[in-house]
Motif scaffolding. Structure first.
Motif, mmCIF file in Angstrom:
data_model
loop_
_atom_site.group_PDB
_atom_site.id
_atom_site.type_symbol
_atom_site.label_atom_id
_atom_site.label_comp_id
_atom_site.label_asym_id
_atom_site.label_seq_id
_atom_site.Cartn_x
_atom_site.Cartn_y
_atom_site.Cartn_z
ATOM 1 N N ASN A 140 0.827 -1.210 0.000
ATOM 2 C CA ASN A 140 0.000 0.000 0.000
ATOM 3 C C ASN A 140 0.859 1.257 0.000
ATOM 4 O OD1 ASN A 140 -2.568 -1.320 2.293
ATOM 5 N ND2 ASN A 140 -2.141 -1.787 0.167
ATOM 6 N N LEU A 141 1.947 1.227 0.774
ATOM 7 C CA LEU A 141 2.872 2.359 0.801
ATOM 8 C C LEU A 141 3.560 2.533 -0.546
ATOM 9 C CD1 LEU A 141 4.420 1.633 4.292
ATOM 10 C CD2 LEU A 141 3.185 3.723 3.725
ATOM 11 N N ALA A 142 3.930 1.421 -1.163
ATOM 12 C CA ALA A 142 4.665 1.483 -2.427
ATOM 13 C C ALA A 142 3.854 2.152 -3.524
ATOM 14 C CB ALA A 142 5.077 0.081 -2.864
ATOM 15 N N THR A 143 2.542 1.943 -3.527
ATOM 16 C CA THR A 143 1.700 2.497 -4.592
ATOM 17 C C THR A 143 0.844 3.667 -4.134
ATOM 18 O OG1 THR A 143 -0.082 0.926 -4.104
ATOM 19 C CG2 THR A 143 1.563 0.251 -5.742
ATOM 20 N N ASN A 144 0.964 4.055 -2.852
ATOM 21 C CA ASN A 144 0.093 5.094 -2.295
ATOM 22 C C ASN A 144 -1.365 4.714 -2.502
ATOM 23 O OD1 ASN A 144 -0.590 7.476 -0.974
ATOM 24 N ND2 ASN A 144 -0.488 8.717 -2.829
ATOM 25 N N VAL A 155 -5.670 9.035 0.927
ATOM 26 C CA VAL A 155 -4.951 7.839 0.517
ATOM 27 C C VAL A 155 -3.868 7.502 1.543
ATOM 28 C CG1 VAL A 155 -5.453 8.118 -1.926
ATOM 29 C CG2 VAL A 155 -3.481 9.292 -0.954
ATOM 30 N N THR A 156 -3.071 6.485 1.248
ATOM 31 C CA THR A 156 -2.091 6.010 2.223
ATOM 32 C C THR A 156 -1.149 7.116 2.680
ATOM 33 O OG1 THR A 156 -2.189 3.761 1.334
ATOM 34 C CG2 THR A 156 -0.228 4.342 2.587
ATOM 35 N N ARG A 157 -0.703 7.967 1.756
ATOM 36 C CA ARG A 157 0.211 9.053 2.130
ATOM 37 C C ARG A 157 -0.382 9.940 3.227
ATOM 38 N NH1 ARG A 157 1.247 11.097 -2.735
ATOM 39 N NH2 ARG A 157 3.234 10.020 -3.038
ATOM 40 N N SER A 195 6.537 5.500 -4.367
ATOM 41 C CA SER A 195 7.732 5.389 -5.221
ATOM 42 C C SER A 195 7.938 3.985 -5.773
ATOM 43 C CB SER A 195 8.977 5.837 -4.449
ATOM 44 O OG SER A 195 9.222 5.008 -3.334
ATOM 45 N N GLU A 196 7.070 3.047 -5.448
ATOM 46 C CA GLU A 196 7.030 1.707 -6.052
ATOM 47 C C GLU A 196 8.354 0.946 -5.921
ATOM 48 O OE1 GLU A 196 4.772 1.280 -9.727
ATOM 49 O OE2 GLU A 196 4.262 3.412 -9.630
ATOM 50 N N GLU A 402 -4.195 5.178 -7.829
ATOM 51 C CA GLU A 402 -3.753 4.428 -6.659
ATOM 52 C C GLU A 402 -3.016 3.133 -6.979
ATOM 53 O OE1 GLU A 402 -7.317 3.608 -4.441
ATOM 54 O OE2 GLU A 402 -8.149 2.298 -5.985
ATOM 55 N N HIS A 403 -3.061 2.636 -8.190
ATOM 56 C CA HIS A 403 -2.404 1.364 -8.500
ATOM 57 C C HIS A 403 -0.934 1.515 -8.819
ATOM 58 C CE1 HIS A 403 -6.466 -0.638 -9.809
ATOM 59 N NE2 HIS A 403 -6.395 -0.392 -8.523
#
Length: 444
Positions: A140-144, A155-157, A195-196, A402-403
Motif C-alpha cells: 500500500n505504501l509502495a503504490t500510495n 490515501v495512504t500518504r 515510489s514503487e 492508486e495502482h
C-alpha cells in the motif's frame, strides 16, 4: 551469479533458489510475464534487508521488492537477473498507541489486520483498498493505495507520518515523525510513499489512526443509466455532503457479481451507487433523484452486505476472463464525461469494459476483459485503453489514482509527466539509487 556470499550473510532458510519456488514469487496479479530471477530472499527483519541490499549493491544485482503480490500494474514482477526481496514475513505491529493514535507496522502486515488491531481500541486504519484482506502495508505504501474510505480520509500518504527505509547501499534512513504536524526539511516520507520500490525498501511505517465513527448510515441507489449515477456523484460532492464512502458499479460488473453470488439484480438496473455518511443519509438520498430505487440499510449487517458486494467486484470480473485493470482519476465534476468516454471506447473498439469507481474521488477502475488464452491483451484492448487514458488526461485527470505506474502504464507516462518532470524523476532516482538496482524499469 553465485549466491554463496549472500547465503553466508543471511540466516539459514532466508534465501530460496529452487526455480519452481522462485516462480511462485515472480508474479503479481497482472498478466505480465515475469523475467527469470536469480533467487528469493525471505526477509524477516530489517537486518536481513540491510544485508541483502549491501550484497546486491556490491554485485550490481537488481532487486525487486514485493509484499503479497496483489499489485495490478506489474510493479512487483520479476525482471531477468534480479533478486526478489519478499517482505511478507516482516509482519509485526511494533507499536499501537491509543493515546497518540498511531501505529508502527512492518511492511508485511496485512492491511485488514492493522485495522482490526486498531478497532480493539476504538480506532481504525483508514486506508482500505478492496484487497485489504490480502494486501500488505508495504505494498500500500509502495503504490500510495487508496480504497473505499479515501473520499473522506485520503490515501495512504495521508495516513503516513514517518518511515524506516533501507537505501540501496544498505544504509538505514528514518523519515518523518510521530507527531500530527511537522515541516522540518523536505518531505522525504511523502516522496517514498508511492515510489514503487524504486528509491528504497520500507521496513516500518509510523501510521496515523482515526477514531471509529459513532454512527454510519449506508445508502444504496440503483440507476437505469450509468451517466445518471455519475451525475448523482457530482451532485453529492458539489452539495458538500462529505460522504465517507461513495462507490459506483456499472451493469457489467453487477452482472458478473450476480452470476456468481445471485444478488437479485433487476433487469433495468444499469448502475449501482453505494454511499456511507457519518451524518444523516437523507441529503445523499435526495440527490439521487434520477435513481430507480434508493434505500438505506436498516441494520449493520445489511450495510456490511452492501459493502461486501462492492468488494467482490474484482474477483467477479476475473471469472469472465483475463483483466487489464486501470485506475484513471479525473476531477469529480467531470465524472459523467469520463464515464461516457469509457462507454464510447468500449463500443468503438468492441471491447468489454467493466467499470467500478471510487466515485467520490473521481477515481475510475475500467477493467478491460479479454480471453484467458492470450499472453497479453489484443490490439483492440490496448487501443481502447489508450483512448481511455487520453480522455482522462484531456479532462484534467491522471493515468493512475492508486495502482501505480509499474510496467503497464509506462507507455503513457510521457503524456502526463512531460520532459522536465521526467528529467527530475530520473535525477531523484540517481540520488537515492545511483547504481539503478532498485526495481529498475518500473514506475518512471
Amino acid at each position: 551469479m553465485n549466491l554463496k556470499d549472500l547465503l553466508g550473510a543471511l540466516p539459514e532458510g532466508r534465501v530460496l533458489t529452487d526455480p519452481d519456488v522462485i516462480e511462485s514469487y515472480a508474479r503479481d496479479r497482472t498478466f505480465v510475464e515475469p523475467g527469470k530471477a536469480l533467487g528469493v530472499v525471505l526477509a524477516e527483519s530489517r537486518d536481513d534487508v540491510v544485508a541483502t541490499l549491501r550484497w546486491a549493491s556490491e554485485h550490481r544485482v537488481p532487486v525487486v521488492p514485493r509484499g503479497a503480490g496483489t499489485g495490478l500494474a506489474g510493479g512487483a514482477t520479476a525482471t531477468d537477473g534480479c533478486l526478489i526481496l519478499s517482505l511478507i514475513r516482516m509482519a509485526e505491529i511494533r507499536e499501537l498507541s491509543p493515546q497518540d493514535e498511531i501505529a508502527v507496522a512492518e511492511p508485511g502486515v496485512i492491511t485488514a489486520d492493522l485495522d482490526r488491531a486498531a478497532r480493539e481500541h476504538g480506532l481504525m486504519y483508514a486506508p482500505d483498498p478492496s484487497s485489504y484482506e490480502i494486501s500488505t502495508i508495504g505494498g500500500n505504501l509502495a503504490t500510495n493505495a487508496g480504497g473505499l474510505r479515501c473520499v473522506k480520509y485520503g490515501v495512504t500518504r495521508d495516513s503516513t507520518l514517518g518511515l524506516e527505509v533501507v537505501l540501496a547501499d544498505g544504509r538505514i534512513l528514518n523519515t518523518g515523525r510521530r507527531t500530527m504536524k511537522g515541516v522540518t526539511g523536505y518531505d522525504l516520507t511523502g516522496l517514498f510513499v508511492g515510489s514503487e520500490g524504486t528509491l528504497g525498501v520500507i521496513t516500518a511505517a509510523t501510521l496515523r489512526l482515526r477514531r471509529v465513527p459513532r454512527q454510519v448510515a449506508t445508502v444504496a441507489a440503483e440507476f437505469t443509466s450509468l451517466r445518471d449515477a455519475a451525475a448523482a456523484v457530482s451532485a453529492i460532492i458539489a452539495a458538500g455532503c462529505q460522504p465517507s464512502l461513495l462507490e459506483l458499479m456499472d451493469r457489467t460488473t453487477l452482472e458478473a457479481i450476480d452470476d456468481w453470488k445471485n444478488i437479485g439484480l433487476e433487469p433495468e438496473t444499469r448502475a449501482m451507487l453505494i454511499a456511507q455518511s457519518e451524518g444523516s443519509p437523507d441529503e445523499i438520498a435526495a440527490l439521487c433523484g434520477a435513481a430507480s430505487f434508493v434505500a438505506e440499510a436498516s441494520t449493520p449487517e445489511e450495510a456490511a452486505e452492501l459493502i461486501g458486494v462492492r468488494r467482490l467486484a474484482y474477483q467477479a470480473k476475473e471469472r469472465l476472463g483475463q483483466c487489464l485493470v486501470e485506475d484513471v482519476c479525473v476531477p469529480r465534476s467531470v465524472l459523467p464525461d469520463m464515464i461516457s468516454a469509457v462507454e464510447a471506447a468500449a463500443a468503438r473498439h468492441g471491447v468489454t469494459i467493466a467499470t467500478i469507481a471510487h466515485a467520490g474521488d473521481g477515481n475510475l477502475h475500467p477493467v478491460f476483459i479479454f480471453d484467458r488464452g492470450l499472453a497479453e491483451p489484443p490490439p483492440e484492448v490496448w487501443a481502447a485503453a489508450d483512448e481511455v487514458f487520453r480522455a482522462a488526461l484531456d479532462l484534467g485527470g491522471t493515468l493512475t489514482g492508486e495502482h501505480g505506474v509499474g510496467l503497464l502504464k509506462r507507455r503513457w507516462l510521457g503524456l502526463e509527466a512531460g520532459p522536465l518532470v521526467t528529467e527530475l524523476h530520473h535525477g531523484i532516482k540517481q540520488v537515492f539509487d545511483p547504481l539503478n538496482i532498485l526495481n529498475p524499469g518500473k514506475a518512471i
